[in-house]
Write a protein that holds these residues in place. Structure first.
Motif, PDB file in Angstrom:
ATOM      1  N   ARG A   1      -7.008   5.263  -5.907  1.00  0.00           N
ATOM      2  CA  ARG A   1      -8.290   5.305  -5.217  1.00  0.00           C
ATOM      3  C   ARG A   1      -9.406   5.536  -6.237  1.00  0.00           C
ATOM      4  O   ARG A   1      -9.327   6.423  -7.094  1.00  0.00           O
ATOM      5  CB  ARG A   1      -8.283   6.426  -4.172  1.00  0.00           C
ATOM      6  CG  ARG A   1      -9.477   6.399  -3.240  1.00  0.00           C
ATOM      7  CD  ARG A   1      -9.345   7.464  -2.159  1.00  0.00           C
ATOM      8  NE  ARG A   1      -8.301   7.093  -1.172  1.00  0.00           N
ATOM      9  CZ  ARG A   1      -7.128   7.676  -1.108  1.00  0.00           C
ATOM     10  NH1 ARG A   1      -6.820   8.666  -1.947  1.00  0.00           N
ATOM     11  NH2 ARG A   1      -6.238   7.302  -0.193  1.00  0.00           N
TER      12      ARG A   1
ATOM     13  N   SER B   1       0.857  -1.198   0.000  1.00  0.00           N
ATOM     14  CA  SER B   1       0.000   0.000   0.000  1.00  0.00           C
ATOM     15  C   SER B   1       0.890   1.245   0.000  1.00  0.00           C
ATOM     16  O   SER B   1       2.008   1.213   0.528  1.00  0.00           O
ATOM     17  CB  SER B   1      -0.919  -0.007   1.232  1.00  0.00           C
ATOM     18  OG  SER B   1      -1.608   1.213   1.339  1.00  0.00           O
ATOM     19  N   ASP B   2       0.391   2.347  -0.614  1.00  0.00           N
ATOM     20  CA  ASP B   2       1.135   3.624  -0.579  1.00  0.00           C
ATOM     21  C   ASP B   2       0.555   4.579   0.459  1.00  0.00           C
ATOM     22  O   ASP B   2       0.736   5.795   0.399  1.00  0.00           O
ATOM     23  CB  ASP B   2       1.144   4.284  -1.966  1.00  0.00           C
ATOM     24  CG  ASP B   2      -0.245   4.753  -2.388  1.00  0.00           C
ATOM     25  OD1 ASP B   2      -1.227   4.395  -1.685  1.00  0.00           O
ATOM     26  OD2 ASP B   2      -0.349   5.452  -3.405  1.00  0.00           O
ATOM     27  N   ARG B   3      -0.144   4.015   1.413  1.00  0.00           N
ATOM     28  CA  ARG B   3      -0.820   4.847   2.400  1.00  0.00           C
ATOM     29  C   ARG B   3       0.151   5.730   3.172  1.00  0.00           C
ATOM     30  O   ARG B   3      -0.184   6.843   3.557  1.00  0.00           O
ATOM     31  CB  ARG B   3      -1.589   3.934   3.367  1.00  0.00           C
ATOM     32  CG  ARG B   3      -2.306   4.677   4.480  1.00  0.00           C
ATOM     33  CD  ARG B   3      -3.028   3.696   5.380  1.00  0.00           C
ATOM     34  NE  ARG B   3      -3.709   4.359   6.480  1.00  0.00           N
ATOM     35  CZ  ARG B   3      -4.376   3.739   7.458  1.00  0.00           C
ATOM     36  NH1 ARG B   3      -4.438   2.396   7.421  1.00  0.00           N
ATOM     37  NH2 ARG B   3      -4.964   4.425   8.408  1.00  0.00           N
ATOM     38  N   TRP B   4       1.371   5.281   3.390  1.00  0.00           N
ATOM     39  CA  TRP B   4       2.296   5.994   4.266  1.00  0.00           C
ATOM     40  C   TRP B   4       3.205   6.973   3.523  1.00  0.00           C
ATOM     41  O   TRP B   4       4.012   7.644   4.143  1.00  0.00           O
ATOM     42  CB  TRP B   4       3.158   4.998   5.033  1.00  0.00           C
ATOM     43  CG  TRP B   4       2.330   4.004   5.794  1.00  0.00           C
ATOM     44  CD1 TRP B   4       2.165   2.706   5.497  1.00  0.00           C
ATOM     45  CD2 TRP B   4       1.553   4.266   6.939  1.00  0.00           C
ATOM     46  NE1 TRP B   4       1.319   2.091   6.378  1.00  0.00           N
ATOM     47  CE2 TRP B   4       0.918   3.048   7.307  1.00  0.00           C
ATOM     48  CE3 TRP B   4       1.282   5.414   7.699  1.00  0.00           C
ATOM     49  CZ2 TRP B   4       0.067   2.940   8.392  1.00  0.00           C
ATOM     50  CZ3 TRP B   4       0.438   5.290   8.788  1.00  0.00           C
ATOM     51  CH2 TRP B   4      -0.169   4.057   9.135  1.00  0.00           C
ATOM     52  N   HIS B   5       3.065   7.098   2.183  1.00  0.00           N
ATOM     53  CA  HIS B   5       3.870   8.125   1.488  1.00  0.00           C
ATOM     54  C   HIS B   5       2.999   8.904   0.494  1.00  0.00           C
ATOM     55  O   HIS B   5       2.592  10.020   0.778  1.00  0.00           O
ATOM     56  CB  HIS B   5       5.105   7.510   0.828  1.00  0.00           C
ATOM     57  CG  HIS B   5       4.833   6.288   0.005  1.00  0.00           C
ATOM     58  ND1 HIS B   5       4.437   5.089   0.520  1.00  0.00           N
ATOM     59  CD2 HIS B   5       4.939   6.104  -1.345  1.00  0.00           C
ATOM     60  CE1 HIS B   5       4.293   4.199  -0.457  1.00  0.00           C
ATOM     61  NE2 HIS B   5       4.590   4.800  -1.608  1.00  0.00           N
ATOM     62  N   LYS B   6       2.635   8.372  -0.656  1.00  0.00           N
ATOM     63  CA  LYS B   6       1.813   9.141  -1.614  1.00  0.00           C
ATOM     64  C   LYS B   6       0.356   9.183  -1.213  1.00  0.00           C
ATOM     65  O   LYS B   6      -0.337  10.155  -1.462  1.00  0.00           O
ATOM     66  CB  LYS B   6       1.946   8.532  -3.004  1.00  0.00           C
ATOM     67  CG  LYS B   6       3.329   8.686  -3.617  1.00  0.00           C
ATOM     68  CD  LYS B   6       3.330   8.128  -5.040  1.00  0.00           C
ATOM     69  CE  LYS B   6       4.694   8.290  -5.699  1.00  0.00           C
ATOM     70  NZ  LYS B   6       4.705   7.770  -7.080  1.00  0.00           N
ATOM     71  N   ASP B   7      -0.142   8.094  -0.704  1.00  0.00           N
ATOM     72  CA  ASP B   7      -1.536   7.962  -0.295  1.00  0.00           C
ATOM     73  C   ASP B   7      -2.487   8.234  -1.452  1.00  0.00           C
ATOM     74  O   ASP B   7      -3.433   9.012  -1.359  1.00  0.00           O
ATOM     75  CB  ASP B   7      -1.847   8.903   0.872  1.00  0.00           C
ATOM     76  CG  ASP B   7      -3.163   8.524   1.563  1.00  0.00           C
ATOM     77  OD1 ASP B   7      -3.594   7.340   1.401  1.00  0.00           O
ATOM     78  OD2 ASP B   7      -3.733   9.379   2.245  1.00  0.00           O
ATOM     79  N   THR B   8      -2.203   7.582  -2.584  1.00  0.00           N
ATOM     80  CA  THR B   8      -3.086   7.712  -3.753  1.00  0.00           C
ATOM     81  C   THR B   8      -4.126   6.612  -3.803  1.00  0.00           C
ATOM     82  O   THR B   8      -4.924   6.544  -4.729  1.00  0.00           O
ATOM     83  CB  THR B   8      -2.248   7.659  -5.042  1.00  0.00           C
ATOM     84  OG1 THR B   8      -1.595   6.392  -5.122  1.00  0.00           O
ATOM     85  CG2 THR B   8      -1.246   8.794  -5.074  1.00  0.00           C
ATOM     86  N   GLY B   9      -4.085   5.738  -2.847  1.00  0.00           N
ATOM     87  CA  GLY B   9      -5.048   4.640  -2.823  1.00  0.00           C
ATOM     88  C   GLY B   9      -4.555   3.389  -3.497  1.00  0.00           C
ATOM     89  O   GLY B   9      -5.335   2.448  -3.693  1.00  0.00           O
TER      90      GLY B   9
END
Length: 410
Positions: free
Chosen positions: A278, A81-89
């Motif tokens: 996302r 998951s990219d939740r902890w850097h880009k947070d694009t989903g």
């Protein structure tokens, strides 16, 4: 009548005679043979437990070799998951299964090794039973010989007590001197001490028998003699079978190492679900993979050298054991021949001394022989009886040892 002249027969079915201070009592097991005594000893020994454990290990090895996979499968789980850097989903989940695979010929080699290990466990049990049978035979004949000696010593004591009583009456009648009464009583006391000494040794032998077998009676020593024509070791000798099977197992292990050139390859099957960003639609995929470990001399040569070393050691042990048993067999046959000759000579000597003592006994009662002459003759006859009893037991033990070396169980 000369009591000490009673012939001592080798006991073949007599129960253990009770001895002073806690001797072993008679038992209904007295009519059972050495085979039952061996079974009883087997139940009490650790060898039976070890044999059962060896069979369990062999069964486990066979179960593993018959498995569809050389090792248990493994479950793989991945989450990204990219939740902890880009947070694009962006999201990705993957679940997979890793399946170890048999190498060509590896499964068959391990199955053969497992079958050989199972056969070795059975052969090892047979050899262990044979070794225990030797201990049972030695213990049984030790008790039998001492029982015969105790019977002779008891008869001698009874005879000397009768002589002491007769001498006492004749001293009171004025026919013999008081010194003769003292000499007769001293000889009776010496016989009593000799009987106590034999009973002490008998008690110790009975205690060893009881600890070995748990039986409170001596069985019938009824095993069949080894064939006189069998000059060579039988092919079914348990110790030789175990040694030969150990060689076969080592040879199978060499084949396992030869086939096991690398660690087990793995086939991986995985299912992946991923979302690019996302709100985007999820994409699903199925993946297959193959993992091939490398081998090389650093891994394989130590394993191959160890397997070859085990094989060479097993072959050398088989040869050493065969040579040792062949030598022991020749020695056992020679020992049996010698025991037969010694038993025959002891029987003749006992008969002569018994007859001489009987004649001197009659002469003494008729007043034609002295007490010292009678006592010397009686002691010589009693010693001959005891020697014959020991020699008869030695003859039985020599037969048992020949059976033991020949690999025959009771």
């Amino acid at each position: 009548m000369l009591c000490c002249a009673a012939q001592a027969q080798t006991p073949t079915a007599a129960p253990m005679a009770p001895v002073a201070h806690g001797g072993l009592a008679h038992s209904g097991l007295a009519h059972h043979g050495l085979a039952q005594a061996l079974d009883a000893a087997w139940q009490r020994t650790q060898a039976g437990t070890e044999a059962a454990a060896a069979r369990e290990r062999a069964a486990a090895a066979r179960l593993a070799a018959d498995s569809l996979l050389p090792a248990p499968p493994a479950l793989e789980l991945n989450h990204r998951s990219d939740r902890w850097h880009k947070d694009t989903g962006a999201l990705e989940n993957e679940v997979g299964l890793a399946l170890p695979l048999w190498l060509p010929g590896q499964r068959a080699a391990r199955q053969a090794a497992a079958a050989s290990a199972a056969t070795l466990a059975e052969a090892d049990e047979g050899a262990s039973r044979l070794q225990l049978a030797g201990e049972v035979r030695e213990a049984a004949w030790a008790v039998a010989g001492l029982q015969a000696e105790a019977a002779v010593a008891q008869a001698q004591l009874g005879y000397l007590r009768d002589i002491a009583t007769d001498v006492g009456r004749r001293v009171q009648a004025g026919e013999l001197a008081h010194s003769d009464a003292l000499a007769a009583e001293a000889e009776a006391l010496a016989a009593e001490g000799a009987l106590a000494e034999v009973r002490e040794r008998l008690f110790a032998a009975q205690a060893r028998w009881l600890a070995l077998t748990g039986l409170d009676a001596l069985p019938a020593l009824d095993e069949a003699p080894a064939p006189a024509s069998a000059d060579a070791l039988p092919a079914g000798h348990p110790a030789l079978q175990r040694a030969a099977q150990a060689v076969d197992k080592a040879r199978r292990e060499v084949e396992v190492v030869r086939r096991d050139v690398i660690d087990a390859p793995e086939l991986t099957v995985s299912y992946r679900r991923e979302v690019a960003e996302r709100g985007a639609a999820a994409e699903r995929s199925l993946a297959f993979g193959l993992r091939l470990p490398f081998g090389g001399d650093a891994r394989n040569r130590p394993l191959a050298a160890a397997a070859q070393g085990e094989l060479a050691q097993a072959q050398a042990e088989e040869m050493r054991l065969r040579l040792q048993l062949e030598g022991d067999l020749a020695a056992a046959r020679a020992g049996l021949d010698a025991a037969r000759a010694q038993a025959a000579a002891a029987g003749k000597r006992t008969g002569l001394l018994r007859e001489r003592a009987s004649l001197i006994d009659k002469a003494f009662r008729a007043g034609e022989a002295s007490l010292p002459e009678l006592l010397l003759a009686a002691n010589a006859a009693a010693q001959a009886d005891a020697a014959m009893a020991r020699q008869q037991a030695a003859l039985g033990l020599a037969r048992a040892r020949l059976n033991q070396i020949s690999g025959f169980l009771p």
